[in-house]
Design an enzyme around this catalytic site. Structure first.
Site, short mmCIF file in Angstrom:
data_model
loop_
_atom_site.label_atom_id
_atom_site.label_comp_id
_atom_site.label_asym_id
_atom_site.label_seq_id
_atom_site.Cartn_x
_atom_site.Cartn_y
_atom_site.Cartn_z
N ARG A 54 -0.82 2.30 7.13
CA ARG A 54 -0.35 1.78 8.42
C ARG A 54 1.12 1.33 8.34
NH1 ARG A 54 -1.06 -3.52 11.38
NH2 ARG A 54 -1.29 -3.00 13.60
N ASP A 106 -12.57 9.53 5.30
CA ASP A 106 -13.35 10.75 5.49
C ASP A 106 -13.42 11.07 6.99
OD1 ASP A 106 -15.14 8.87 6.55
OD2 ASP A 106 -16.36 8.81 4.73
N ASN A 108 2.87 -5.80 14.72
CA ASN A 108 2.91 -6.10 13.29
C ASN A 108 2.53 -7.54 12.96
OD1 ASN A 108 3.86 -3.50 12.68
ND2 ASN A 108 5.99 -4.08 13.03
N PRO A 162 1.95 2.89 19.28
CA PRO A 162 0.79 3.00 20.17
C PRO A 162 -0.06 1.74 20.10
CG PRO A 162 0.67 4.60 18.36
CD PRO A 162 1.95 3.88 18.20
N VAL A 197 9.39 3.61 14.29
CA VAL A 197 10.48 2.75 14.77
C VAL A 197 11.74 3.11 14.00
CG1 VAL A 197 11.23 0.36 15.05
CG2 VAL A 197 8.81 0.94 15.27
N THR A 215 -18.76 4.25 6.51
CA THR A 215 -18.10 4.34 5.19
C THR A 215 -16.73 3.65 5.30
OG1 THR A 215 -17.21 6.53 5.78
CG2 THR A 215 -19.25 6.50 4.50
N HIS A 234 3.90 2.53 10.85
CA HIS A 234 4.66 1.59 11.67
C HIS A 234 6.15 1.61 11.33
CE1 HIS A 234 1.42 -1.11 13.68
NE2 HIS A 234 1.01 0.15 13.59
N ASP A 235 6.49 2.05 10.13
CA ASP A 235 7.90 2.24 9.79
C ASP A 235 8.44 3.48 10.50
OD1 ASP A 235 10.42 2.10 8.55
OD2 ASP A 235 9.76 3.37 6.89
N HIS A 278 -8.21 5.63 10.82
CA HIS A 278 -9.12 4.56 11.22
C HIS A 278 -10.53 4.76 10.65
CE1 HIS A 278 -6.66 2.70 14.76
NE2 HIS A 278 -6.03 2.67 13.61
#
Length: 300
Positions: free
Chosen positions: A43, A228, A75, A144, A51, A223, A47-48, A174
């Site tokens: 993440r 996966d 963040n 997002p 931006v 899981t 997130h880097d 996710h």
């Protein structure tokens, strides 16, 4: 927006041949002591890159002249793993001072994190340099959000040069990680047709209607520590935790991609890897642009 600059997987072969092994050792230690850190590191790279491009701007701390991205809403209180990147950087500075950028460490860490939790591997292109600026404002507008409708998620990724298919594949991250109660509370109390009633009821136990905003729930209940294709199977059963997860299977243009990934773990793995490479290509600083930071949280 996109600048497929001169990044190359062999960038450090001569200047710092141990760079990749050094990073991998740091990331392996971090993930073995806390599995969730794999999700946090993937993440952080995401997130880097969204931006200002993949320039490690997210790592810069607040100063009189820098308004940090760390305190931007997407963040604040959720982005984590900064110390892991700093640890890797500290090790690299011992062997190859001033050579390896923090932006490249983020890109490599994301790949290593994926492999350590059963996800795909890929060859990371290298040669990004570090920014001397951050953009708190862009961090609030360009990332997002968990409540975004499908068209907005699609356009947010398209603005960064990523296709709808890339977006659906990247959402599969996710399959690991956790979300805070206040980000899915509306969904689990909505009694909507797009959520499985038993799943909603299970989730309500740890997420009351009032208070306990920070209570964590796994994004994939089945899981939670394996990267996966189970994320997509959950969506088909209407068990996506966030609204922005479930919208990927809601009668729109992405339904068929979700179905394909749910049935085909290999296709998901190869598309995820390809999309991560594309994401790592967003507007890097190369050549004489940017700097190589000595400490990732500060400008030299």
């Amino acid at each position: 927006m996109q600048c497929h600059a001169q990044l190359s997987s062999t960038f450090y072969d001569r200047t710092c041949p141990t760079a990749l092994t050094t990073i991998r050792t740091s990331i392996r230690q971090a993930v073995s002591s806390e599995r969730r850190m794999a999700a946090s590191l993937i993440r952080l790279h995401f997130h880097d890159c969204f931006v200002q491009g993949c320039d490690a701007s997210i790592l810069l701390d607040e100063t009189p002249t820098i308004v940090s991205e760390k305190t931007a809403l997407p963040n604040l209180g959720s982005a984590r793993g900064y110390g892991i990147i700093e640890d890797a950087k500290r090790e690299l500075e011992k062997t190859c001072p001033g050579i390896v950028s923090c932006a490249d460490i983020l890109a490599v860490a994301a790949r290593d994190a994926s492999t350590l939790v059963g996800g795909p591997s890929w060859t990371v292109k290298l040669g990004r340099r570090d920014s001397t600026t951050a953009s708190h404002t862009l961090a609030e507008t360009d990332l997002p959000g968990p409540f975004d409708p499908l068209d907005r998620v699609i356009s947010g990724f398209a603005n960064k040069g990523l296709s709808t298919r890339d977006m659906v594949a990247l959402s599969g991250a996710h399959s690991i990680g956790q979300a805070q109660c206040f980000l899915f509370r509306d969904r689990i109390y909505s009694n909507g047709t797009d959520i499985d009633a038993g799943f909603a009821s299970t989730r309500r136990r740890q997420c009351p209607q009032e208070d306990q905003n920070g209570n964590l729930a796994p994004l994939d209940l089945v899981t939670p520590n394996q990267l996966d294709n189970n994320y997509y199977k959950n969506l088909i059963q209407r068990k996506g935790l966030l609204q922005s997860d479930q919208v990927l299977l809601s009668g729109g243009s992405t339904d068929n991609i979700v179905t394909e990934y749910s049935n085909n773990p290999r296709t998901f793995a190869s598309d995820f890897a390809a999309a991560m490479i594309k994401m790592g290509d967003i507007s890097p600083l190369t050549g004489q642009n940017g700097i190589i930071r000595t400490v990732c949280g500060a400008i030299n």
